[in-house]
Design an enzyme around this catalytic site. Sequence first.
Site, PDB file in Angstrom:
ATOM      1  N   CYS A 340      83.253   0.952  23.099  1.00  0.00           N
ATOM      2  CA  CYS A 340      83.293   2.219  22.363  1.00  0.00           C
ATOM      3  C   CYS A 340      82.837   2.067  20.916  1.00  0.00           C
ATOM      4  O   CYS A 340      82.876   3.025  20.155  1.00  0.00           O
ATOM      5  CB  CYS A 340      84.713   2.761  22.386  1.00  0.00           C
ATOM      6  SG  CYS A 340      85.222   3.041  24.066  1.00  0.00           S
ATOM      7  N   ASP A 341      82.439   0.864  20.526  1.00  0.00           N
ATOM      8  CA  ASP A 341      82.055   0.644  19.131  1.00  0.00           C
ATOM      9  C   ASP A 341      80.564   0.920  18.929  1.00  0.00           C
ATOM     10  O   ASP A 341      79.731   0.473  19.727  1.00  0.00           O
ATOM     11  CB  ASP A 341      82.373  -0.816  18.761  1.00  0.00           C
ATOM     12  CG  ASP A 341      82.232  -1.066  17.274  1.00  0.00           C
ATOM     13  OD1 ASP A 341      81.695  -0.187  16.572  1.00  0.00           O
ATOM     14  OD2 ASP A 341      82.645  -2.137  16.826  1.00  0.00           O
TER      15      ASP A 341
END
Length: 399
Positions: A340-341
Site C-alpha cells: 500500500c506504500d
Amino acid sequence: MDSQELVQHFAEQSHPDELEQFDRASLEELVAKHETPFMVLDLEEVDYQYKSLQAALPGVKLFYALKSLSHPELIKRLKGLGCHFDLATIGEVELVESLGIKGDQCIHTHPIKKDKEIKRALEFGCKRFVVDNFEEMKKFYKYAGQVELIIRVSFRSKQAVVDLSRKFGCSLEELPVLVEMAQSNGIEVVGLSFHVGSQSLSPATQVNAIRSSVAAMKVMNNVKWKFLDIGGSFPVSYQEEVTPIEEFCAPVMEALSELPEHIEVFAEPGRFISAPSMIEVVSVVGKAKRGSRTWYYLDDGVYGGFSGQMFDHASYPIAPLKPFDPLGEFYPSVLAGPTCDSIDVVAEDIELPELEVGDILIGKQMGAYTIASATEFNYYPKPKIVVVEDIFDPTTEAL
Ligand SMILES: Cc1ncc(COP(=O)(O)O)c(C=O)c1O
C-alpha cells in the site's frame, strides 16, 4: 531513406528484448510449475561468474561475501569450486559451519563487532578479523595470541555506486598507530584491507588503494605482512553495460605485481558472483490507466525481491515474458509493487507493449542485495527461491 538510414531508423524505433539470452520455453516451464512471485537461482551461472573472476584475478584467493546472497545451495556450489568465505555476523558463521566449511577457510570482515561475535567466530576456528579503529583494537587485547588482524584502510571512491569507505576504514595516518597498539599488546597484525565501494565503475580507486597499501607495507617494515585484501566492488551490468571483468581486473593485477612475492592477495566479491545468478519472475495482478501512463501492479516490489532498488541503488532490467514485436506499439508504463506504500514502484517511465492481468515479467541480474534485504511488509511473503542447475534445463526443486 537509403538502406543505411533505414537500418538506423529501425534501430532507433526498436525495443531491445531483455530476455533474448533466455529460452522462453524453459522460463514458461518454470512458470507452469511455480506460483509467482519466485526467484530462480541458476547454479551454472554461479560457476561461470566465479570462474570468470578467478580467471581475471589469477592467484588471488576469493572469499565470497555472504551478505550479498546467502542461499545454502550457492554456498555449497562455491565451496565445491574451492572458494573461501567472507563473514560478518554470527548468523553467517553458523550458516557456513552447518554446511561443513572450516573456520580457516573464512575471514571475519566486519570492522565493528560485539565480544560475543568475536568469541563465536573463534569457536568456529576463524581467527582472521578486520579492525579499523582504536576502540575495536582494544576488544582484541584479551585474544592476543589467538587472532590475526587485518587493518582496513579507507579509500573513498566517487566511481562506486555504494561508497563503503564513507562508513569504514581508518586513514593512512592512523594506520601506524593501530599497528603499534596491536604490537605493544602482543597482537599479530598480518595484513591490510580495503573496500573501495560496491559496483565500482572504474578500477582506478582500487589500483590507487593497492599502490598506497604496498607503500604503507614497505614503510612499516616492522610488521610481518602476509596478506593484502582488495575487497569486493567488481561490477555487473544492470541497465548500463560495465567494463568486462578481464578488462576491469587487468590494471588491478598490474598494480598487484608491485607487492612483494610472499604476500598473498585476498578479494571479497559478493555482487559479481551472485547478481547474474538469479532472476525474479512476477505476475501482473492489476492494471489501471492513470493520466497518460498505464500502471501495472505486480505481485512483488521494493519491499520484497526488488528491495535492492532502495538499499543498493540498483535498477534491474525487466521485461515481459510473452514474445513481442520489437517494432510494435509501446506505451509509457509504470510497474508498481503490491504494497500500500506509494514508494513501492519498481520502474517508472518504462515503455512496454500492452500487458494484461496475469502476464509474467522477468527481472534480471537480481541475485545480489535483493532477497538478502527483502521484508514481509503488509504480510506479503518474500518470493521463494527455485534452484536450477541451468536455466535452460530446470530441475526446479524449490529449496
Ligand atoms: C566488508 C565487505 N566485503 C565484501 C563486500 C562485497 O562487496 P561487493 O558486493 O561489491 O563485491 C561488502 C559489501 O558490502 C563488504 O561490506
